[in-house]
Scaffold this motif. Structure first.
Motif, PDB file in Angstrom:
ATOM      1  N   GLY A 152       0.817  -1.205   0.000  1.00  0.00           N
ATOM      2  CA  GLY A 152       0.000   0.000   0.000  1.00  0.00           C
ATOM      3  C   GLY A 152       0.853   1.257   0.000  1.00  0.00           C
ATOM      4  N   LEU A 153       0.526   2.181   0.878  1.00  0.00           N
ATOM      5  CA  LEU A 153       1.273   3.436   1.004  1.00  0.00           C
ATOM      6  C   LEU A 153       2.657   3.229   1.596  1.00  0.00           C
ATOM      7  N   PHE A 154       2.830   2.184   2.413  1.00  0.00           N
ATOM      8  CA  PHE A 154       3.919   2.160   3.383  1.00  0.00           C
ATOM      9  C   PHE A 154       5.302   1.889   2.817  1.00  0.00           C
ATOM     10  N   ALA A 155       5.447   1.572   1.540  1.00  0.00           N
ATOM     11  CA  ALA A 155       6.770   1.424   0.944  1.00  0.00           C
ATOM     12  C   ALA A 155       7.088   2.581  -0.004  1.00  0.00           C
ATOM     13  N   SER A 156       6.247   3.597   0.029  1.00  0.00           N
ATOM     14  CA  SER A 156       6.435   4.749  -0.852  1.00  0.00           C
ATOM     15  C   SER A 156       7.332   5.789  -0.189  1.00  0.00           C
ATOM     16  N   THR A 157       8.348   6.215  -0.911  1.00  0.00           N
ATOM     17  CA  THR A 157       9.208   7.307  -0.432  1.00  0.00           C
ATOM     18  C   THR A 157       9.052   8.552  -1.311  1.00  0.00           C
ATOM     19  N   ASP A 158       7.977   8.587  -2.069  1.00  0.00           N
ATOM     20  CA  ASP A 158       7.730   9.712  -2.977  1.00  0.00           C
ATOM     21  C   ASP A 158       7.552  11.028  -2.228  1.00  0.00           C
ATOM     22  N   TYR A 159       7.181  10.965  -0.955  1.00  0.00           N
ATOM     23  CA  TYR A 159       6.813  12.183  -0.220  1.00  0.00           C
ATOM     24  C   TYR A 159       7.817  12.535   0.878  1.00  0.00           C
ATOM     25  N   SER A 160       8.997  11.869   0.854  1.00  0.00           N
ATOM     26  CA  SER A 160      10.030  12.129   1.862  1.00  0.00           C
ATOM     27  C   SER A 160      10.894  13.301   1.422  1.00  0.00           C
ATOM     28  N   SER A 161      10.912  14.340   2.208  1.00  0.00           N
ATOM     29  CA  SER A 161      11.677  15.544   1.884  1.00  0.00           C
ATOM     30  C   SER A 161      13.176  15.239   1.882  1.00  0.00           C
ATOM     31  N   GLY A 162      13.841  15.711   0.850  1.00  0.00           N
ATOM     32  CA  GLY A 162      15.292  15.553   0.779  1.00  0.00           C
ATOM     33  C   GLY A 162      15.764  14.181   0.348  1.00  0.00           C
ATOM     34  N   LYS A 163      14.869  13.353  -0.135  1.00  0.00           N
ATOM     35  CA  LYS A 163      15.296  12.021  -0.569  1.00  0.00           C
ATOM     36  C   LYS A 163      16.300  12.128  -1.717  1.00  0.00           C
ATOM     37  N   GLN A 164      17.381  11.346  -1.620  1.00  0.00           N
ATOM     38  CA  GLN A 164      18.405  11.318  -2.651  1.00  0.00           C
ATOM     39  C   GLN A 164      18.135  10.178  -3.635  1.00  0.00           C
ATOM     40  N   PRO A 165      18.503  10.362  -4.910  1.00  0.00           N
ATOM     41  CA  PRO A 165      18.270   9.295  -5.899  1.00  0.00           C
ATOM     42  C   PRO A 165      18.954   7.987  -5.496  1.00  0.00           C
ATOM     43  N   ASP A 166      18.224   6.893  -5.661  1.00  0.00           N
ATOM     44  CA  ASP A 166      18.745   5.545  -5.398  1.00  0.00           C
ATOM     45  C   ASP A 166      19.170   5.334  -3.944  1.00  0.00           C
ATOM     46  N   ARG A 167      18.610   6.110  -3.028  1.00  0.00           N
ATOM     47  CA  ARG A 167      18.911   5.964  -1.616  1.00  0.00           C
ATOM     48  C   ARG A 167      17.624   6.022  -0.806  1.00  0.00           C
ATOM     49  N   CYS A 168      17.543   5.175   0.204  1.00  0.00           N
ATOM     50  CA  CYS A 168      16.415   5.286   1.131  1.00  0.00           C
ATOM     51  C   CYS A 168      16.556   6.572   1.930  1.00  0.00           C
ATOM     52  N   PRO A 169      15.448   7.190   2.315  1.00  0.00           N
ATOM     53  CA  PRO A 169      15.526   8.402   3.143  1.00  0.00           C
ATOM     54  C   PRO A 169      16.290   8.125   4.432  1.00  0.00           C
ATOM     55  N   SER A 170      17.042   9.115   4.880  1.00  0.00           N
ATOM     56  CA  SER A 170      17.842   8.945   6.095  1.00  0.00           C
ATOM     57  C   SER A 170      16.997   8.982   7.351  1.00  0.00           C
ATOM     58  N   SER A 171      15.839   9.623   7.293  1.00  0.00           N
ATOM     59  CA  SER A 171      14.957   9.697   8.458  1.00  0.00           C
ATOM     60  C   SER A 171      13.766   8.765   8.266  1.00  0.00           C
ATOM     61  N   GLY A 172      13.091   8.452   9.369  1.00  0.00           N
ATOM     62  CA  GLY A 172      11.955   7.537   9.321  1.00  0.00           C
ATOM     63  C   GLY A 172      10.784   8.110   8.545  1.00  0.00           C
ATOM     64  N   THR A 173       9.936   7.199   8.066  1.00  0.00           N
ATOM     65  CA  THR A 173       8.782   7.616   7.261  1.00  0.00           C
ATOM     66  C   THR A 173       7.491   7.662   8.059  1.00  0.00           C
ATOM     67  N   ASP A 174       7.527   7.250   9.328  1.00  0.00           N
ATOM     68  CA  ASP A 174       6.290   7.231  10.099  1.00  0.00           C
ATOM     69  C   ASP A 174       5.670   8.616  10.210  1.00  0.00           C
ATOM     70  N   THR A 175       6.505   9.641  10.438  1.00  0.00           N
ATOM     71  CA  THR A 175       5.999  11.012  10.517  1.00  0.00           C
ATOM     72  C   THR A 175       5.462  11.465   9.166  1.00  0.00           C
ATOM     73  N   VAL A 176       6.178  11.091   8.093  1.00  0.00           N
ATOM     74  CA  VAL A 176       5.732  11.459   6.738  1.00  0.00           C
ATOM     75  C   VAL A 176       4.345  10.900   6.478  1.00  0.00           C
ATOM     76  N   PHE A 177       4.138   9.636   6.776  1.00  0.00           N
ATOM     77  CA  PHE A 177       2.843   9.018   6.538  1.00  0.00           C
ATOM     78  C   PHE A 177       1.763   9.608   7.451  1.00  0.00           C
ATOM     79  N   ALA A 178       2.088   9.822   8.701  1.00  0.00           N
ATOM     80  CA  ALA A 178       1.104  10.333   9.657  1.00  0.00           C
ATOM     81  C   ALA A 178       0.607  11.717   9.275  1.00  0.00           C
ATOM     82  N   MET A 179       1.475  12.515   8.674  1.00  0.00           N
ATOM     83  CA  MET A 179       1.127  13.899   8.342  1.00  0.00           C
ATOM     84  C   MET A 179       0.673  14.059   6.886  1.00  0.00           C
ATOM     85  N   LEU A 180       0.650  12.976   6.127  1.00  0.00           N
ATOM     86  CA  LEU A 180       0.387  13.057   4.687  1.00  0.00           C
ATOM     87  C   LEU A 180      -1.047  13.467   4.390  1.00  0.00           C
ATOM     88  N   ASP A 181      -1.201  14.343   3.419  1.00  0.00           N
ATOM     89  CA  ASP A 181      -2.522  14.703   2.909  1.00  0.00           C
ATOM     90  C   ASP A 181      -2.784  13.849   1.671  1.00  0.00           C
TER      91      ASP A 181
END
Length: 473
Positions: free
Chosen positions: A249-278
């Protein structure tokens, strides 16, 4: 006979027997409750997998391994030699299709990604899961052998769609996965396993765009498909590369992580990103629209992501009974600590994940479901049933949740003309449930009999045979 000769025999058995009614050996037959040339299931409440409203007082006629008639009990002609079973007070649904149903389990007690060849096939079948896609394999040959044993009647379990080894990049934290060094290596791995007969591959978290693109291209050249649990590559990037399906579902998406670098997982957790997502934002809508436009399906795995908010995970004694005692104690401790866990952020994220899946379906997307029975209390069959409860909680009508877990999964696998709905001409994969899960979702747990290819298996006997085994074998 050499081990390689035995393996070759098993692989040869898998293809021709997969669509035939198995000739069960004595050990397998011990789990059978119903096996007759003609079976009439009468006076049942029916949820047929098409998404239409449930119907009362229905009769389903099974001849051999096929459904041959469905309708109001008074209107269906029952042959004189049929075995007739009165299902008053029961609901019949199609066999569940688990699109993300691994054959392994991990725990700190029993080890990481340990394949469960004995317990998992029984528990999947016992709980109404008649078809699985393993969606990430740590031992494809062993899965092929289990598939062959089930198809030939030497073991009982669901129909198994084997996936190739994980397509993982670097860094790689899992010993069971081989880290790809290049796009050419990705092609070589896909080519080898496609030629071995694997119809699906799963890309994993640290794969690069070049490696993923090469894997997809090579897979499509061989007529097979690729799904993914992503992180280093975003959903929109994967869609642009031609991926067939996406997991979680949504939970493997890094499309909305600020500062994401190409071909790299975001350095910070995504729980906050998902919780605050519109979920109604243009950015999220763009992702959904691109997936729908390119016919990229999505697998819901709400049950496994619920584990990140343990305060809302219901204690399931059935799970504790199925686990090896030392593993059961570990999970029991998880349940106890979970009651006071500070997991409000993940609770919010869960709601956003549910909202995303509703939006995807409303936009015309093809949503299936799978348990990801990898760990803690997410184990074979029981986690699939929890998925149903969570899909209803997410706002899907019960009949629609059944459709997601049956007909939609069959369509994703290319099996839609053969199974997934209770329709004349389809394979007789059915689940008999005591009660009515359209009114009380937890009734999905009350499985009595599971029909696979027209043979009815006793759920209780299958569960008893697997008792205390998960985590060991």
């Amino acid at each position: 006979m050499r081990v390689t000769d035995v393996l070759a025999c098993c692989l040869l058995l898998a293809a021709p027997l997969a669509a035939q009614r198995p000739n069960l050996n004595t050990a397998s037959r011990a789990f059978v409750a119903v096996d007759a040339p003609v079976v009439a299931l009468t006076h049942a409440r029916l949820v047929d997998g098409t998404g239409t409203p449930a119907k009362d007082d229905q009769t389903i006629l099974i001849t051999g391994d096929k459904i041959t008639a469905v309708g109001k009990t008074a209107s269906v002609t029952i042959p004189a030699d049929a075995r007739t079973i009165d299902l008053t007070g029961r609901t019949v649904i199609p066999g569940l299709v688990g699109l993300h149903d691994h054959m392994y389990y991990s725990s700190p007690v029993s080890g990481s990604m340990k394949i469960m060849p004995f317990s998992y096939p029984k528990l999947f079948l016992a709980n109404g899961v008649t078809t699985i896609r393993t969606t990430g394999s740590v031992d494809p040959y062993q899965e092929m052998n289990i598939k062959a044993l089930i198809a030939s009647g030497q073991a009982v379990g669901p129909e198994i769609v084997v996936t190739g080894p994980y397509l993982q990049g670097t860094p790689n934290g899992a010993v069971a996965m081989h880290p790809l060094a290049s796009a050419e290596e990705a092609r070589r791995l896909v080519r080898y396993w496609a030629e071995e007969g694997v119809p699906w591959f799963k890309a994993y978290t640290t794969i690069s765009r070049d490696q993923l693109g090469a894997a997809i291209d090579e897979a499509h050249k061989h007529g097979v498909k690729v799904t993914a649990h992503l992180c280093s590559v975003t959903y929109r990037e994967a869609v642009a590369l031609g991926i067939d399906h996406l997991e979680h579902g949504l939970f493997a998406s890094t499309d909305y992580s600020s500062g994401k670098q190409p071909d790299r997982c975001p350095s910070s957790g995504t729980d906050t990103v998902f919780a605050m997502l519109d979920v109604n934002s243009p950015e999220v809508r763009r992702t959904i629209d691109e997936m729908v436009k390119h016919h990229v399906g999505l697998t819901s795995t709400l049950a496994v992501y619920e584990l990140s908010s343990p305060s809302r995970v219901p204690v399931d004694q059935r799970v504790l009974d199925a686990l090896y005692p030392d593993v059961s104690k570990y999970v029991s401790d998880y349940y106890t600590k979970g009651r006071t866990a500070d997991d409000s952020l993940w609770r919010r994220a869960m709601k956003k994940g549910m909202e995303f899946e509703r939006a995807f379906v409303q936009a015309g997307g093809l949503l299936g479901a799978g348990a990801d029975p990898c760990c803690i209390s997410a184990i074979a069959g029981y986690a699939d049933q929890r998925n149903y409860e969570l899909l209803v909680e997410a706002g899907f009508a019960p009949e629609q949740a059944v459709q997601i877990m049956t007909a939609n999964g069959a369509k994703v696998l290319g099996f839609g003309d053969r199974l997934g709905t209770i329709t004349p001409g389809k394979q007789a994969d059915l689940v008999v449930v005591r009660g009515d899960p359209t009114r009380t979702p937890s009734d999905i747990r009350n499985v009595e009999t599971v029909y696979r290819q027209g043979i009815g298996y006793d759920s209780g006997k299958l569960v008893a045979a697997a008792k205390g085994m998960v985590g060991i074998k």
